[in-house]
Design a protein around this motif. Structure first.
Motif, mmCIF file in Angstrom:
data_model
loop_
_atom_site.group_PDB
_atom_site.id
_atom_site.type_symbol
_atom_site.label_atom_id
_atom_site.label_comp_id
_atom_site.label_asym_id
_atom_site.label_seq_id
_atom_site.Cartn_x
_atom_site.Cartn_y
_atom_site.Cartn_z
ATOM 1 N N VAL A 1 14.842 -0.237 10.103
ATOM 2 C CA VAL A 1 13.647 -0.665 10.901
ATOM 3 C C VAL A 1 12.307 -0.344 11.034
ATOM 4 O O VAL A 1 11.412 -0.735 11.045
ATOM 5 N N ALA A 2 12.029 0.741 10.083
ATOM 6 C CA ALA A 2 10.477 0.696 9.323
ATOM 7 C C ALA A 2 10.006 -0.460 8.659
ATOM 8 O O ALA A 2 9.047 -1.001 8.559
ATOM 9 N N ASP A 3 11.348 -1.395 7.835
ATOM 10 C CA ASP A 3 11.095 -1.989 6.903
ATOM 11 C C ASP A 3 10.685 -3.428 7.837
ATOM 12 O O ASP A 3 9.055 -4.279 8.010
ATOM 13 N N GLU A 4 11.011 -3.807 9.589
ATOM 14 C CA GLU A 4 10.859 -4.761 10.423
ATOM 15 C C GLU A 4 9.915 -3.841 10.733
ATOM 16 O O GLU A 4 8.988 -5.680 11.344
ATOM 17 N N THR A 5 9.338 -3.527 11.643
ATOM 18 C CA THR A 5 8.130 -2.690 11.869
ATOM 19 C C THR A 5 6.816 -2.942 11.430
ATOM 20 O O THR A 5 5.610 -3.729 11.641
ATOM 21 N N LYS A 6 7.390 -2.923 9.988
ATOM 22 C CA LYS A 6 5.881 -3.147 8.265
ATOM 23 C C LYS A 6 6.103 -4.832 8.758
ATOM 24 O O LYS A 6 4.711 -5.000 8.723
ATOM 25 N N VAL A 7 7.071 -5.178 8.616
ATOM 26 C CA VAL A 7 6.822 -6.634 8.759
ATOM 27 C C VAL A 7 5.336 -7.384 9.502
ATOM 28 O O VAL A 7 5.374 -8.228 9.536
ATOM 29 N N LYS A 8 6.510 -6.778 11.245
ATOM 30 C CA LYS A 8 6.221 -7.435 12.195
ATOM 31 C C LYS A 8 3.854 -6.985 11.927
ATOM 32 O O LYS A 8 3.525 -8.203 12.660
ATOM 33 N N THR A 9 4.465 -6.229 12.266
ATOM 34 C CA THR A 9 2.670 -5.606 12.165
ATOM 35 C C THR A 9 2.145 -5.646 11.002
ATOM 36 O O THR A 9 0.784 -6.354 11.554
ATOM 37 N N GLU A 10 2.246 -6.936 9.663
ATOM 38 C CA GLU A 10 1.634 -6.736 8.912
ATOM 39 C C GLU A 10 1.222 -8.808 9.123
ATOM 40 O O GLU A 10 0.065 -9.456 8.697
ATOM 41 N N SER A 11 2.062 -9.194 10.595
ATOM 42 C CA SER A 11 2.214 -10.447 10.948
ATOM 43 C C SER A 11 1.010 -10.894 11.496
ATOM 44 O O SER A 11 0.740 -11.487 12.054
ATOM 45 N N ALA A 12 1.364 -8.754 12.907
ATOM 46 C CA ALA A 12 0.608 -9.208 13.483
ATOM 47 C C ALA A 12 -1.278 -9.194 12.490
ATOM 48 O O ALA A 12 -2.270 -9.800 13.802
#
Length: 138
Positions: A99-110
């Motif tokens: 979940v942390a990795d997915e959130t990091k990826v989403k945050t980086e794309s945002a």
């Protein structure tokens, strides 16, 4: 006396001297053999005592081993429970990491979208307004 008689007399005297010289070593040898006999007479009793003590030690060892086996059988369910708990914790940790990795990826794309469209200032103003609005409610 004839030569034969003189020869026998010389041989007899030589044997007498030899016996006198060998008396002390032979007496010492007799003492050693007597001591060895006394030691070997005590040997069967010593071996018997040693054998009985060995049997007692072996019996005690078997009893101790049986007690340890019984205690390990009693603790086995606890070990299985701890193992299951460890596996469950590992699974939960893996999920949190995912979940942390997915959130990091989403945050980086945002962040990339914000940077590409030059919206940093707008988001900063919106964030400031949100915090002011929240603090005004209190």
């Amino acid at each position: 006396m004839t030569w034969l008689g003189i020869g026998v007399l010389v041989i007899g005297i030589a044997l007498l001297v030899l016996v006198i010289v060998l008396i002390k070593p032979l007496l010492n040898l007799a003492g050693v053999l007597t001591s060895v006999q006394k030691t070997t007479d005590q040997l069967p009793n010593t071996v018997s005592d040693l054998t009985s003590q060995t049997k007692e030690v072996m019996g005690t060892s078997v009893e101790t081993l049986n007690q340890v086996n019984t205690q390990i059988k009693e603790l086995s369910p606890l070990f299985y429970t701890v193992g299951n708990l460890g596996r469950a914790t590992n699974h939960l940790t893996s999920l949190v990491v995912n979940v942390a990795d997915e959130t990091k990826v989403k945050t980086e794309s945002a962040n990339q979208l914000t940077t590409n469209k030059n919206l940093e200032g707008l988001y900063g103003v919106l964030t400031l307004g949100y915090f002011l609005f929240k603090s005004g409610k209190k």
